[in-house]
Scaffold this motif. Structure first.
Motif, PDB file in Angstrom:
ATOM      1  N   ILE A 182     -10.727  16.330  11.245  1.00 40.38           N
ATOM      2  CA  ILE A 182     -10.638  15.331  10.177  1.00 40.38           C
ATOM      3  C   ILE A 182      -9.844  14.116  10.656  1.00 40.38           C
ATOM      4  O   ILE A 182     -10.204  12.972  10.377  1.00 40.38           O
ATOM      5  N   LEU A 183      -8.762  14.349  11.393  1.00 40.04           N
ATOM      6  CA  LEU A 183      -7.983  13.240  11.952  1.00 40.04           C
ATOM      7  C   LEU A 183      -8.822  12.401  12.910  1.00 40.04           C
ATOM      8  O   LEU A 183      -8.741  11.164  12.889  1.00 40.04           O
ATOM      9  N   ILE A 184      -9.618  13.049  13.738  1.00 36.09           N
ATOM     10  CA  ILE A 184     -10.475  12.319  14.670  1.00 36.09           C
ATOM     11  C   ILE A 184     -11.465  11.464  13.902  1.00 36.09           C
ATOM     12  O   ILE A 184     -11.678  10.292  14.228  1.00 36.09           O
ATOM     13  N   TYR A 185     -12.073  12.046  12.875  1.00 37.23           N
ATOM     14  CA  TYR A 185     -13.049  11.302  12.077  1.00 37.23           C
ATOM     15  C   TYR A 185     -12.417  10.081  11.409  1.00 37.23           C
ATOM     16  O   TYR A 185     -12.959   8.978  11.485  1.00 37.23           O
ATOM     17  N   THR A 186     -11.268  10.266  10.760  1.00 41.41           N
ATOM     18  CA  THR A 186     -10.640   9.126  10.080  1.00 41.41           C
ATOM     19  C   THR A 186     -10.201   8.057  11.075  1.00 41.41           C
ATOM     20  O   THR A 186     -10.373   6.865  10.824  1.00 41.41           O
ATOM     21  N   ASN A 187      -9.648   8.479  12.203  1.00 40.97           N
ATOM     22  CA  ASN A 187      -9.237   7.498  13.211  1.00 40.97           C
ATOM     23  C   ASN A 187     -10.438   6.759  13.790  1.00 40.97           C
ATOM     24  O   ASN A 187     -10.350   5.566  14.086  1.00 40.97           O
ATOM     25  N   PHE A 188     -11.563   7.449  13.939  1.00 41.98           N
ATOM     26  CA  PHE A 188     -12.770   6.797  14.433  1.00 41.98           C
ATOM     27  C   PHE A 188     -13.272   5.751  13.441  1.00 41.98           C
ATOM     28  O   PHE A 188     -13.673   4.644  13.829  1.00 41.98           O
ATOM     29  N   VAL A 189     -13.231   6.068  12.158  1.00 33.94           N
ATOM     30  CA  VAL A 189     -13.655   5.097  11.131  1.00 33.94           C
ATOM     31  C   VAL A 189     -12.768   3.856  11.183  1.00 33.94           C
ATOM     32  O   VAL A 189     -13.268   2.724  11.142  1.00 33.94           O
ATOM     33  N   PHE A 190     -11.470   4.052  11.293  1.00 28.37           N
ATOM     34  CA  PHE A 190     -10.572   2.901  11.358  1.00 28.37           C
ATOM     35  C   PHE A 190     -10.721   2.138  12.677  1.00 28.37           C
ATOM     36  O   PHE A 190     -10.535   0.922  12.715  1.00 28.37           O
ATOM     37  N   LEU A 191     -11.055   2.840  13.744  1.00 29.41           N
ATOM     38  CA  LEU A 191     -11.329   2.171  15.018  1.00 29.41           C
ATOM     39  C   LEU A 191     -12.556   1.266  14.884  1.00 29.41           C
ATOM     40  O   LEU A 191     -12.554   0.131  15.374  1.00 29.41           O
ATOM     41  N   LEU A 192     -13.585   1.746  14.208  1.00 24.07           N
ATOM     42  CA  LEU A 192     -14.760   0.905  13.969  1.00 24.07           C
ATOM     43  C   LEU A 192     -14.411  -0.310  13.113  1.00 24.07           C
ATOM     44  O   LEU A 192     -14.906  -1.418  13.368  1.00 24.07           O
ATOM     45  N   CYS A 193     -13.566  -0.106  12.114  1.00 18.05           N
ATOM     46  CA  CYS A 193     -13.139  -1.235  11.273  1.00 18.05           C
ATOM     47  C   CYS A 193     -12.370  -2.271  12.096  1.00 18.05           C
ATOM     48  O   CYS A 193     -12.573  -3.475  11.920  1.00 18.05           O
ATOM     49  N   ARG A 194     -11.498  -1.785  12.973  1.00 15.47           N
ATOM     50  CA  ARG A 194     -10.771  -2.722  13.846  1.00 15.47           C
ATOM     51  C   ARG A 194     -11.729  -3.465  14.758  1.00 15.47           C
ATOM     52  O   ARG A 194     -11.605  -4.672  14.965  1.00 15.47           O
ATOM     53  N   GLY A 195     -12.696  -2.760  15.327  1.00 15.67           N
ATOM     54  CA  GLY A 195     -13.694  -3.402  16.172  1.00 15.67           C
ATOM     55  C   GLY A 195     -14.482  -4.447  15.413  1.00 15.67           C
ATOM     56  O   GLY A 195     -14.806  -5.512  15.946  1.00 15.67           O
ATOM     57  N   SER A 206      -3.938  -5.776   9.442  1.00 13.90           N
ATOM     58  CA  SER A 206      -2.713  -5.162   8.942  1.00 13.90           C
ATOM     59  C   SER A 206      -3.024  -4.059   7.939  1.00 13.90           C
ATOM     60  O   SER A 206      -2.439  -2.969   7.989  1.00 13.90           O
ATOM     61  N   ILE A 207      -3.971  -4.324   7.059  1.00  7.01           N
ATOM     62  CA  ILE A 207      -4.367  -3.309   6.076  1.00  7.01           C
ATOM     63  C   ILE A 207      -5.006  -2.119   6.775  1.00  7.01           C
ATOM     64  O   ILE A 207      -4.729  -0.960   6.438  1.00  7.01           O
ATOM     65  N   ILE A 208      -5.859  -2.385   7.766  1.00 10.44           N
ATOM     66  CA  ILE A 208      -6.518  -1.300   8.495  1.00 10.44           C
ATOM     67  C   ILE A 208      -5.495  -0.428   9.214  1.00 10.44           C
ATOM     68  O   ILE A 208      -5.557   0.804   9.143  1.00 10.44           O
ATOM     69  N   TYR A 209      -4.539  -1.047   9.903  1.00 10.87           N
ATOM     70  CA  TYR A 209      -3.503  -0.265  10.592  1.00 10.87           C
ATOM     71  C   TYR A 209      -2.684   0.555   9.597  1.00 10.87           C
ATOM     72  O   TYR A 209      -2.383   1.726   9.841  1.00 10.87           O
ATOM     73  N   SER A 210      -2.317  -0.051   8.479  1.00  9.24           N
ATOM     74  CA  SER A 210      -1.516   0.657   7.481  1.00  9.24           C
ATOM     75  C   SER A 210      -2.282   1.833   6.887  1.00  9.24           C
ATOM     76  O   SER A 210      -1.738   2.934   6.752  1.00  9.24           O
ATOM     77  N   LEU A 211      -3.541   1.611   6.519  1.00 11.11           N
ATOM     78  CA  LEU A 211      -4.342   2.692   5.954  1.00 11.11           C
ATOM     79  C   LEU A 211      -4.598   3.794   6.973  1.00 11.11           C
ATOM     80  O   LEU A 211      -4.648   4.975   6.614  1.00 11.11           O
ATOM     81  N   ASP A 212      -4.738   3.416   8.231  1.00 11.75           N
ATOM     82  CA  ASP A 212      -4.933   4.403   9.293  1.00 11.75           C
ATOM     83  C   ASP A 212      -3.718   5.323   9.386  1.00 11.75           C
ATOM     84  O   ASP A 212      -3.855   6.554   9.438  1.00 11.75           O
ATOM     85  N   VAL A 213      -2.541   4.754   9.374  1.00  8.26           N
ATOM     86  CA  VAL A 213      -1.317   5.562   9.460  1.00  8.26           C
ATOM     87  C   VAL A 213      -1.144   6.426   8.213  1.00  8.26           C
ATOM     88  O   VAL A 213      -0.845   7.626   8.310  1.00  8.26           O
ATOM     89  N   ILE A 214      -1.365   5.845   7.043  1.00  9.73           N
ATOM     90  CA  ILE A 214      -1.215   6.605   5.795  1.00  9.73           C
ATOM     91  C   ILE A 214      -2.212   7.752   5.746  1.00  9.73           C
ATOM     92  O   ILE A 214      -1.864   8.885   5.388  1.00  9.73           O
ATOM     93  N   ALA A 215      -3.467   7.483   6.116  1.00  8.68           N
ATOM     94  CA  ALA A 215      -4.494   8.535   6.104  1.00  8.68           C
ATOM     95  C   ALA A 215      -4.160   9.628   7.102  1.00  8.68           C
ATOM     96  O   ALA A 215      -4.296  10.820   6.795  1.00  8.68           O
ATOM     97  N   SER A 216      -3.714   9.251   8.285  1.00  2.47           N
ATOM     98  CA  SER A 216      -3.373  10.252   9.304  1.00  2.47           C
ATOM     99  C   SER A 216      -2.222  11.141   8.843  1.00  2.47           C
ATOM    100  O   SER A 216      -2.272  12.369   8.999  1.00  2.47           O
ATOM    101  N   LEU A 217      -1.198  10.533   8.287  1.00  7.82           N
ATOM    102  CA  LEU A 217      -0.068  11.323   7.797  1.00  7.82           C
ATOM    103  C   LEU A 217      -0.476  12.223   6.643  1.00  7.82           C
ATOM    104  O   LEU A 217      -0.063  13.388   6.579  1.00  7.82           O
ATOM    105  N   ALA A 218      -1.305  11.708   5.744  1.00  7.36           N
ATOM    106  CA  ALA A 218      -1.749  12.509   4.603  1.00  7.36           C
ATOM    107  C   ALA A 218      -2.619  13.675   5.054  1.00  7.36           C
ATOM    108  O   ALA A 218      -2.441  14.805   4.599  1.00  7.36           O
ATOM    109  N   VAL A 219      -3.550  13.420   5.961  1.00  6.87           N
ATOM    110  CA  VAL A 219      -4.443  14.484   6.437  1.00  6.87           C
ATOM    111  C   VAL A 219      -3.651  15.566   7.158  1.00  6.87           C
ATOM    112  O   VAL A 219      -3.932  16.755   7.004  1.00  6.87           O
ATOM    113  N   TYR A 220      -2.668  15.186   7.914  1.00  5.74           N
ATOM    114  CA  TYR A 220      -1.938  16.180   8.697  1.00  5.74           C
ATOM    115  C   TYR A 220      -0.885  16.932   7.877  1.00  5.74           C
ATOM    116  O   TYR A 220      -0.773  18.146   7.978  1.00  5.74           O
TER     117      TYR A 220
END
Length: 106
Positions: free
Chosen positions: A43-56, A75-89
């Motif tokens: 799940i972490l890989i999937y969410t990080n991949f989605v945010f990586l695509l958004c950054r791209g 800035s929003i993408i980086y923040s949501l990426d960190v929040i999602a990663s922490l929440a998922v884990y």
């Protein structure tokens, strides 16, 4: 330009880390269930991949939109990426720990 090169390096490095995480998740799927975190890692890989695509996408839209808007989106993408990663884990660990504690006291 140098900026484009470093943006490509940053995205590529993040992609390489995601590929490494996929390999780790595949290798750890047969571990004893108490220590198995391959589902969470997936799940972490999937969410990080989605945010990586958004950054791209923001790098692609850089020439089309105002730089201040692009920086806000990043800035929003980086923040949501960190929040999602922490929440998922951590959320399942905290939730299931409370559930296990409640089951053991019953």
């Amino acid at each position: 330009s140098d900026k484009t090169f470093w943006e490509f390096i940053a995205i590529s490095w993040n992609g390489l880390l995601l590929v490494s995480a996929v390999v780790l998740a595949i290798q750890s799927r047969n571990v004893v269930q108490e220590f198995n975190e391959s589902h969470t890692l997936g799940i972490l890989i999937y969410t990080n991949f989605v945010f990586l695509l958004c950054r791209g996408l923001t790098y692609y839209l850089e020439d089309l939109l105002d730089p201040s808007i692009i920086l806000r989106f990043r800035s929003i993408i980086y923040s949501l990426d960190v929040i999602a990663s922490l929440a998922v884990y951590f959320w399942p660990k905290l939730f299931f720990r409370e559930k296990k504690d409640a089951d053991s006291t019953s």
